[in-house]
Structures are given as structure tokens and as C-alpha cells.
Write an enzyme that holds these catalytic residues in place. Structure first.
Site, PDB file in Angstrom:
ATOM      1  N   ASP A  10       0.963  -1.447  -0.006  1.00 27.48           N
ATOM      2  CA  ASP A  10      -0.171  -0.033   0.299  1.00 27.48           C
ATOM      3  C   ASP A  10       1.533   1.218  -0.205  1.00 27.48           C
ATOM      4  O   ASP A  10       1.845   0.998   0.507  1.00 27.48           O
ATOM      5  CB  ASP A  10      -0.898  -0.232   1.048  1.00 27.48           C
ATOM      6  CG  ASP A  10      -1.990   1.433   1.358  1.00 27.48           C
ATOM      7  OD1 ASP A  10      -2.427   1.233  -0.045  1.00 27.48           O
ATOM      8  OD2 ASP A  10      -1.688   1.850   2.386  1.00 27.48           O
ATOM      9  N   SER A  11      -0.071   2.035  -0.224  1.00 27.50           N
ATOM     10  CA  SER A  11       1.199   3.461  -0.489  1.00 27.50           C
ATOM     11  C   SER A  11       1.468   3.930   1.221  1.00 27.50           C
ATOM     12  O   SER A  11       2.162   4.572   1.429  1.00 27.50           O
ATOM     13  CB  SER A  11       0.423   4.588  -0.741  1.00 27.50           C
ATOM     14  OG  SER A  11      -0.780   4.516  -0.056  1.00 27.50           O
ATOM     15  N   GLU A 158      -3.896   8.898   7.776  1.00 27.68           N
ATOM     16  CA  GLU A 158      -2.357   9.101   7.870  1.00 27.68           C
ATOM     17  C   GLU A 158      -1.747   9.408   9.212  1.00 27.68           C
ATOM     18  O   GLU A 158      -0.649   8.903   9.442  1.00 27.68           O
ATOM     19  CB  GLU A 158      -1.323   9.670   6.231  1.00 27.68           C
ATOM     20  CG  GLU A 158      -1.868   8.656   5.044  1.00 27.68           C
ATOM     21  CD  GLU A 158      -0.776   7.329   5.295  1.00 27.68           C
ATOM     22  OE1 GLU A 158       0.184   7.807   5.318  1.00 27.68           O
ATOM     23  OE2 GLU A 158      -1.578   5.756   5.654  1.00 27.68           O
ATOM     24  N   CYS A 192     -11.241   2.896  -0.453  1.00 29.13           N
ATOM     25  CA  CYS A 192     -10.155   3.332  -0.183  1.00 29.13           C
ATOM     26  C   CYS A 192      -9.624   1.970   1.391  1.00 29.13           C
ATOM     27  O   CYS A 192     -10.361   2.672   1.554  1.00 29.13           O
ATOM     28  CB  CYS A 192      -9.460   4.500   0.133  1.00 29.13           C
ATOM     29  SG  CYS A 192      -8.271   5.323   0.479  1.00 29.13           S
ATOM     30  N   HIS A 194      -7.690   3.155   3.568  1.00 31.30           N
ATOM     31  CA  HIS A 194      -7.174   4.053   4.748  1.00 31.30           C
ATOM     32  C   HIS A 194      -9.015   3.673   5.613  1.00 31.30           C
ATOM     33  O   HIS A 194      -9.064   4.249   6.664  1.00 31.30           O
ATOM     34  CB  HIS A 194      -7.016   5.167   4.710  1.00 31.30           C
ATOM     35  CG  HIS A 194      -5.646   5.086   4.155  1.00 31.30           C
ATOM     36  ND1 HIS A 194      -5.095   4.596   3.142  1.00 31.30           N
ATOM     37  CD2 HIS A 194      -4.442   5.726   5.096  1.00 31.30           C
ATOM     38  CE1 HIS A 194      -4.108   4.963   2.976  1.00 31.30           C
ATOM     39  NE2 HIS A 194      -3.662   5.169   4.357  1.00 31.30           N
TER      40      HIS A 194
HETATM   41  N1  DGL Z   1      -4.215   3.568   0.923  1.00 27.29           N
HETATM   42  C1  DGL Z   1      -4.861   3.913  -0.646  1.00 27.29           C
HETATM   43  C2  DGL Z   1      -6.475   3.023  -1.069  1.00 27.29           C
HETATM   44  O1  DGL Z   1      -6.908   2.072  -0.889  1.00 27.29           O
HETATM   45  C3  DGL Z   1      -4.716   5.161  -1.573  1.00 27.29           C
HETATM   46  C4  DGL Z   1      -4.105   6.052   0.156  1.00 27.29           C
HETATM   47  C5  DGL Z   1      -3.626   6.997  -0.624  1.00 27.29           C
HETATM   48  O2  DGL Z   1      -1.989   7.277  -0.571  1.00 27.29           O
HETATM   49  O3  DGL Z   1      -3.647   8.199  -1.356  1.00 27.29           O
HETATM   50  O4  DGL Z   1      -6.462   3.994  -2.627  1.00 27.29           O
END
Ligand code: DGL
Length: 285
Positions: A10-11, A158, A192, A194
Site C-alpha cells: 500500500d502507499s 495517515e 480506499c 484507509h
Molecule cells: N490506501 C489507498 C487506497 O486504497 C490510497 C491512499 C493514498 O495513498 O492516497 O486507495
């Protein structure tokens, strides 16, 4: 290739919500989690940059002997997965597999929604890519899909603000905007990885008849099914139940945040806090 782990990318921290569910459903495998925290968020980055960063991460996980990689990031799944599968994997590493999180979610959502009015909340990159519309319509052609970017939500997570009262404003605002676009939505995909961290707040502002769909359990179920159908790949996965963590940023901060994410995921599914040992190394991509 030798025996190897399942790589989860993941990012940043969001993919930990997927990792938690993978380990819950498929505990016997070894996992390597990589968060590109130094370059997160990806959600507002261009197609080319997300592709380049994701490819670097995939190559690194393959170098760490991961024959199977899950892009536990919708933005990377939307903007990079197909090209990586069709170019790098097909031409250079046909012995490895890279899978994403959008298809398994699209497969299940039509069975969860009664009226097929589906909302998608995700990053700007995922919404702009229209990946959810495309994947859902392939399987559920009558679905009415309404997407909205909730750009502030990743930052809240984050930066560890997801439990604070100030987060309420941004959560309520995006939900109101989505429901104004289609007031009869009965199912909302949290597109997402997150966003499950904000679930307790999202529930406060969504009428109870609307089903919220965090992705982890569906991605884990889809992987379970995939491994049963791809026994050659399954046989190449090591099964020591370990998990290693890698970040491109500070290991100390990663350790603290990861503990919160993984605990939150356990508590969400009604388990006790695990006190999991988090061994983190910093790497450069
Ligand atoms: N967790 C990521 C997603 O599912 C992206 C969050 C990001 O880096 O903007 O899209």
C-alpha cells in the site's frame, strides 16, 4: 523460484486493514507488508507516477521472494495493476502474480445491494479512473454507480486524526455530498483501504438501512478462493505464519501506527487486541 511470502503493498498504512483480514482468513501463510509511507498519499498523483511507484514496489517484493503480491491499495489497483500484469509480469516475471482489491469488491457488491444503487467513496485517483464503474458494470450491468472522492479522509488517517472530533466535519460532509448525488443509494463501498479506520464515524452519519462495505473480508475471501484454484502458486507459498513489515519512512512511526491499525481491525471484527510483534525495516525503492 524458491518458496516465498505473500507480498502486501500500500502507499501507506491503509493496506494494513487488508493485511489484518488476510491473516485472519489465511493465517498459515508468511506475509511481507510494504508501505511506501515516504511518498504517500498516492491518491492525488498522476497515472504515470502511481504506475512507476507501484512497479518499483512490486519489483522489490518480488526480489524479496514474494511470488504473489496483493496491491492492497485501490489507487494502485486502479491506476497500475492492469499495466503491471500485462507488461512487467507477462514479459519478465510470468512466474509471479499481482492481484488488486477492486475486482473482489465489485464481484460482491451486487449481492449486497438490494436496489443496485451503489455509492463509491475513494481517492481522487480511483474515482477519476472510473475503475469501480467499469468493474461493477461488467458484472452488474443494471447498477447505478455514483462515485465521490473523499480526499481529506486519507490525510485524517495517515496523520492519526481519525479518532478526533474534528474528523466528524469531513466525514459528514463527504457522506452528505454522496447521498445528495443519489439519495436512494443503499450500499456504499469504502473504496480506499484507509477508510475502515473511520468506520465508527461514518456510521454516525449514514442512515442505518445503508450498507457500508469495507473491503478486507471480501479481498481475503477472493484470495482464499484464488489459491484453491491456483494450486501451483499455492504450493510455492511458505507457511510459517510470520509477518514482516517494510516502510520507506521511519520504522518507529510505522511501528506505532501499524499497531493502531492492526488492533483497530481486530477490534472491528470483534477480536481481542493481539499485542502482535511488529518488526519493521526501512527500505528505499
Ligand atoms: N490506501 C489507498 C487506497 O486504497 C490510497 C491512499 C493514498 O495513498 O492516497 O486507495
Amino acid at each position: 523460484m524458491k518458496m516465498g511470502k505473500i507480498g502486501v503493498f500500500d502507499s501507506g498504512y491503509g493496506g494494513l486493514t487488508i493485511l489484518g483480514q488476510l491473516r485472519r482468513r489465511l493465517p498459515r501463510y508468511d506475509y511481507a507488508y510494504l508501505g511506501d509511507n515516504a511518498r504517500a498519499p498516492y491518491g492525488t498523483r498522476s497515472f504515470d507516477v502511481v504506475y512507476e511507484f507501484t512497479l518499483q514496489a512490486v519489483k522489490r517484493l518480488i526480489d524479496m521472494d514474494c511470488p504473489l503480491i496483493i496491491l492492497a491499495c485501490n489507487t494502485a489497483s486502479a491506476k497500475a495493476l492492469r499495466t503491471i500484469q500485462q507488461t512487467f509480469i507477462a514479459n519478465e516475471r510470468p512466474d509471479c502474480r499481482v492481484l488488486g482489491v477492486i475486482r473482489p469488491t465489485a464481484e460482491v457488491v451486487g449481492t449486497l445491494s438490494h436496489n443496485h444503487h451503489i455509492g463509491v467513496l475513494a481517492t481522487e485517483g480511483t474515482i477519476r479512473s472510473e475503475s469501480y464503474d467499469l468493474e461493477i458494470h461488467k458484472l452488474w450491468p443494471d447498477a447505478v454507480v455514483t462515485g465521490l472522492a473523499a480526499p481529506m479522509w486519507v490525510s485524517l488517517v495517515e496523520n492519526g486524526e481519525y479518532d478526533r472530533p474534528g474528523a466528524d466535519f469531513f466525514v459528514r460532509d463527504s457522506l452528505q455530498q454522496l447521498l445528495a448525488l443519489d439519495p436512494v443509494i443503499d450500499t456504499i463501498i469504502l473504496g480506499c483501504t484507509h477508510y475502515p479506520l473511520l468506520l465508527h464515524k461514518i456510521k454516525k452519519f449514514v442512515p442505518p438501512h445503508i450498507r457500508l462495505v469495507p473491503q478486507g473480508e471480501y479481498v481475503a475471501a477472493a484470495l482464499d478462493d484464488y489459491l484453491k484454484r491456483h494450486t501451483d502458486l499455492d504450493a510455492r507459498l511458505s507457511t510459517g505464519s510470520t509477518c514482516e513489515f517494510f516502510t520507506t519512512e521511519s520504522p518507529t512511526r510505522f511501528r506505532e501506527q501499524a499497531a493502531l491499525f492492526l488492533d483497530n481491525e481486530r477490534l472491528r471484527v470483534g477480536e481481542r487486541s493481539s499485542g502482535i510483534h511488529i518488526d519493521v525495516q526501512r527500505i528505499q525503492l
